[in-house]
Design an enzyme around this catalytic site. Structure first.
Site: not given
Length: 401
Positions: A114, A141, A188, A327, A370
């Site tokens: 994405e 995450c 990363e 989020n 994020c």
């Protein structure tokens, strides 16, 4: 147990052996393209420059449409080269103007990443991915729940910029809709060092997208040796995913901290700033999670760490803090801090004279904010299956309650 895939096991895309492979020109920066034109095509360097502008300024991928190239050169290009851009699976706009693309990686249809464009007053920022999934396992995450498949090629990284810039009608040096790039998408970046640095070179090249070095930001979870290497090989802005100012807490959020604790990380950031007079600050990203890292003592710890960093590099505001409200994503155990807690946290930092901003949440209605990116990953780790079992167990407990 939190799993970290160390850089040595990360491999790039396997080379196809069934037929001679054409050179994807998106895999090359200016230097590589010049070398290809000289060594493979026997052509002058300026021809490479012409083609680079056709690709990145005019978004042309068919050599026959590059009208200032001679017929013989176009024939050689068809024989030895190609321009392969990522296929768009879907693009989805948000109500706030944010735009997300799902891009297929490879030809088997099994992996996708994405990319997100975030417009703001006077600027437009593209959030770019560097891996299919992520080699790390940060607990807050969404990308981490998908596991890891492979590094992206240079073409797949710069191809994200190409797709977005073409969609936006971006014209480098004229109608610039895309003003900033942040390597903050899936993965990363420093675990895919060579491909990322090469792609960032094209982003900053006048024959590419012409962005100033300070407008290209690489965000890392803290691979200390790679930060030191980046200092000598690139001159982009640096951001660090910190999220806690003490080792015990950070290890639960960012498992890489067990290998490179905060003191070592901060020392490497100081070396990065000292490595060039063009660099004046490092941004430290801090995701605020309710009851986890958002208490006044956490803010005071962060303020002390930032003051120590300023003193280490002998510069005021060398460390800037970017507070990010968490989020949520399906299955996470974390919650977003309340607005009162966020403002109180920021006030403690500001009172300590730490330059601090709160990042406005954008694109959360399309899961583009994020920490929410996940794409489609053929996981080579056990993480995706483990997360799925966790979700199923949670659903069973909810049903029994």
């Amino acid at each position: 147990m939190n799993e970290v895939v160390i850089p040595s096991v990360l491999q790039d895309v396997p080379v196809r052996t069934s037929e001679p492979r054409k050179q994807n020109l998106l895999d090359l920066d200016r230097e590589g393209l010049e070398r290809f034109f000289a060594d493979t095509l026997g052509e002058a360097r300026y021809r490479a420059h012409q083609v680079m502008k056709w690709i990145h300024h005019r978004y042309v991928t068919d050599f026959d449409h590059m009208t200032d190239l001679g017929k013989a050169l176009r024939a050689k290009l068809h024989q030895h080269a190609e321009v392969l851009v990522p296929n768009v699976v879907f693009d989805k706009p948000s109500t706030d103007g944010t735009h997300k693309w799902l891009l297929a990686m490879g030809t088997d249809g099994k992996n996708a990443i994405e990319t997100v464009y975030i417009p703001d007053k006077g600027r437009g920022t593209l959030c770019v991915s560097s891996q299919v999934g992520c080699g790390l396992n940060c607990s807050f995450c969404s990308t981490a729940t998908q596991g890891f498949n492979r590094n992206l090629t240079t073409a797949e990284i710069i191809g994200q910029v190409w797709v977005a810039a073409r969609h936006l009608g971006n014209v480098p040096h004229q109608q610039r809709r895309l003003t900033n790039v942040v390597m903050m998408g899936m993965g990363e970046p420093l675990m895919n060092f060579d491909n990322v640095v090469r792609a960032m070179s094209v982003m900053r090249d006048d024959l590419g997208y012409g962005l100033a070095s300070k407008r290209v930001t690489l965000s890392t979870s803290g691979l200390v040796p790679m930060i030191d290497r980046l200092s000598t090989e690139s001159d982009v802005s640096l951001a660090v995913s910190l999220h806690a100012a003490n080792d015990a807490l950070r290890e639960t959020l960012v498992p890489l901290n067990k290998k490179y604790p905060i003191a070592e990380l901060m020392e490497s950031c100081a070396r990065y700033l000292r490595g060039s007079k063009k660099r004046d600050s490092v941004t430290f990203e801090y995701t605020l999670m309710k009851g986890i890292n958002d208490q006044p003592e956490h803010a005071r710890q962060l303020a002390r760490l930032m003051r120590q960093f300023d003193n280490a590099v002998q510069s005021k505001d060398a460390g800037k803090v970017n507070l990010i409200p968490f989020n949520p994503f399906p299955g996470t155990r974390y919650e977003r801090s309340g607005e009162t807690e966020i403002r109180a946290f920021q006030k403690i930092l500001l009172d300590a004279q730490v330059l601090t901003i709160v990042r406005r949440t954008r694109g959360d209605d399309i899961d583009a904010a994020c920490g929410q990116l996940k794409g489609q990953v053929m996981d080579r780790t056990r993480r995706q299956a483990e997360f799925r079992r966790t979700l199923e167990g949670q659903a069973d407990r909810d049903a029994a309650a």
